[in-house]
Design a protein around this motif. Sequence first.
Motif, mmCIF file in Angstrom:
data_model
loop_
_atom_site.group_PDB
_atom_site.id
_atom_site.type_symbol
_atom_site.label_atom_id
_atom_site.label_comp_id
_atom_site.label_asym_id
_atom_site.label_seq_id
_atom_site.Cartn_x
_atom_site.Cartn_y
_atom_site.Cartn_z
ATOM 1 N N VAL A 73 0.668 -1.261 0.085
ATOM 2 C CA VAL A 73 -0.069 0.095 0.060
ATOM 3 C C VAL A 73 0.831 1.231 -0.051
ATOM 4 O O VAL A 73 0.596 2.117 -0.599
ATOM 5 C CB VAL A 73 -1.072 -0.114 1.131
ATOM 6 C CG1 VAL A 73 -1.612 1.232 1.272
ATOM 7 C CG2 VAL A 73 -2.116 -1.121 1.144
ATOM 8 N N SER A 74 1.928 1.198 0.796
ATOM 9 C CA SER A 74 2.611 2.486 0.921
ATOM 10 C C SER A 74 3.487 2.638 -0.498
ATOM 11 O O SER A 74 3.476 3.499 -1.091
ATOM 12 C CB SER A 74 4.066 1.971 1.875
ATOM 13 O OG SER A 74 4.891 3.159 1.854
ATOM 14 N N LEU A 120 2.567 1.624 -3.395
ATOM 15 C CA LEU A 120 1.424 2.173 -4.398
ATOM 16 C C LEU A 120 0.871 3.750 -4.259
ATOM 17 O O LEU A 120 0.650 4.101 -5.240
ATOM 18 C CB LEU A 120 0.429 1.077 -4.573
ATOM 19 C CG LEU A 120 0.822 -0.348 -5.172
ATOM 20 C CD1 LEU A 120 -0.576 -1.017 -5.222
ATOM 21 C CD2 LEU A 120 1.013 -0.049 -6.436
ATOM 22 N N SER A 121 1.101 4.023 -2.921
ATOM 23 C CA SER A 121 0.278 5.258 -2.810
ATOM 24 C C SER A 121 1.346 6.489 -3.048
ATOM 25 O O SER A 121 1.059 7.497 -2.753
ATOM 26 C CB SER A 121 -0.124 5.459 -1.150
ATOM 27 O OG SER A 121 0.939 5.218 -0.379
ATOM 28 N N GLY A 122 2.597 6.268 -3.142
ATOM 29 C CA GLY A 122 3.716 7.230 -3.078
ATOM 30 C C GLY A 122 3.902 7.643 -1.944
ATOM 31 O O GLY A 122 4.544 8.795 -1.632
ATOM 32 N N LYS A 124 5.426 6.718 -7.439
ATOM 33 C CA LYS A 124 4.313 6.020 -7.897
ATOM 34 C C LYS A 124 4.767 5.258 -9.070
ATOM 35 O O LYS A 124 5.382 5.932 -10.182
ATOM 36 C CB LYS A 124 3.244 6.996 -8.072
ATOM 37 C CG LYS A 124 2.667 7.584 -6.902
ATOM 38 C CD LYS A 124 1.601 8.485 -7.128
ATOM 39 C CE LYS A 124 1.068 9.529 -6.082
ATOM 40 N NZ LYS A 124 0.107 10.456 -6.483
ATOM 41 N N ARG A 172 -6.848 6.929 -13.371
ATOM 42 C CA ARG A 172 -5.714 6.352 -13.110
ATOM 43 C C ARG A 172 -5.167 7.694 -12.151
ATOM 44 O O ARG A 172 -4.368 7.357 -11.002
ATOM 45 C CB ARG A 172 -4.656 6.510 -14.246
ATOM 46 C CG ARG A 172 -5.025 5.056 -15.006
ATOM 47 C CD ARG A 172 -4.727 4.064 -14.329
ATOM 48 N NE ARG A 172 -5.874 3.735 -13.300
ATOM 49 C CZ ARG A 172 -6.188 2.637 -12.509
ATOM 50 N NH1 ARG A 172 -5.736 1.574 -12.621
ATOM 51 N NH2 ARG A 172 -7.271 2.809 -11.503
ATOM 52 N N ASP A 221 -7.266 7.962 -8.729
ATOM 53 C CA ASP A 221 -7.166 6.860 -7.554
ATOM 54 C C ASP A 221 -5.876 7.247 -6.687
ATOM 55 O O ASP A 221 -5.765 6.651 -5.681
ATOM 56 C CB ASP A 221 -7.245 5.567 -7.942
ATOM 57 C CG ASP A 221 -6.072 5.067 -8.756
ATOM 58 O OD1 ASP A 221 -5.009 5.923 -8.648
ATOM 59 O OD2 ASP A 221 -6.294 3.939 -9.293
ATOM 60 N N GLY A 222 -5.301 8.139 -7.182
ATOM 61 C CA GLY A 222 -3.919 8.451 -6.603
ATOM 62 C C GLY A 222 -2.670 7.542 -6.641
ATOM 63 O O GLY A 222 -1.628 7.769 -5.902
ATOM 64 N N ARG A 223 -2.886 6.365 -7.139
ATOM 65 C CA ARG A 223 -1.707 5.309 -7.000
ATOM 66 C C ARG A 223 -0.815 5.282 -8.168
ATOM 67 O O ARG A 223 0.091 4.755 -8.261
ATOM 68 C CB ARG A 223 -2.398 3.962 -6.849
ATOM 69 C CG ARG A 223 -3.213 3.602 -5.791
ATOM 70 C CD ARG A 223 -3.801 2.432 -5.529
ATOM 71 N NE ARG A 223 -4.763 2.103 -6.637
ATOM 72 C CZ ARG A 223 -4.938 0.747 -6.980
ATOM 73 N NH1 ARG A 223 -4.469 -0.106 -6.362
ATOM 74 N NH2 ARG A 223 -5.825 0.540 -7.981
ATOM 75 N N PHE A 224 -1.156 6.048 -9.537
ATOM 76 C CA PHE A 224 -0.329 5.858 -10.543
ATOM 77 C C PHE A 224 -0.218 7.419 -11.029
ATOM 78 O O PHE A 224 -1.045 8.192 -10.814
ATOM 79 C CB PHE A 224 -0.906 5.241 -11.837
ATOM 80 C CG PHE A 224 -1.140 3.843 -11.479
ATOM 81 C CD1 PHE A 224 -0.251 2.869 -11.914
ATOM 82 C CD2 PHE A 224 -2.159 3.096 -10.856
ATOM 83 C CE1 PHE A 224 -0.286 1.642 -11.696
ATOM 84 C CE2 PHE A 224 -2.506 1.915 -10.787
ATOM 85 C CZ PHE A 224 -1.440 1.036 -10.979
ATOM 86 N N ASP A 225 0.933 7.890 -11.739
ATOM 87 C CA ASP A 225 1.170 8.879 -12.523
ATOM 88 C C ASP A 225 1.060 8.389 -13.841
ATOM 89 O O ASP A 225 1.767 7.361 -14.159
ATOM 90 C CB ASP A 225 2.603 9.513 -12.185
ATOM 91 C CG ASP A 225 2.835 10.002 -11.063
ATOM 92 O OD1 ASP A 225 1.721 10.650 -10.357
ATOM 93 O OD2 ASP A 225 3.780 10.074 -10.485
#
Length: 91
Positions: free
Chosen positions: A7-8, A10-12, A23, A43, A46-50
């Motif tokens: 989780v850490s 993927l969340s940046g 990320k 994308r 959800d804050g998980r990807f750039d």
Amino acid sequence: MGHELVVSALSGAPHQSGVKIAKPTVAIADKNPLVRSSLVEIRRGDGRFDVAVTAGSGAELFKYAGRPADLGIIAWNLPDLSGGDILAEFK
């Protein structure tokens, strides 16, 4: 503990050591601009990807080949190349 690390990452968010993990990046290719913009919003939302790059054709995607991406969302039928052709190039 294993799930917390995932989780850490993927969340940046900062890892337990205090180091921020970048990320994952995504490349999006689809001939329809509405589909591309929707995928970008999903994308980013959800804050998980750039989002590294968006493209409307295979040629446009290859123009940005110098920008590495961790994940590709590629339409199977682009105007100039199939998704399979593109995947074969990245093997």
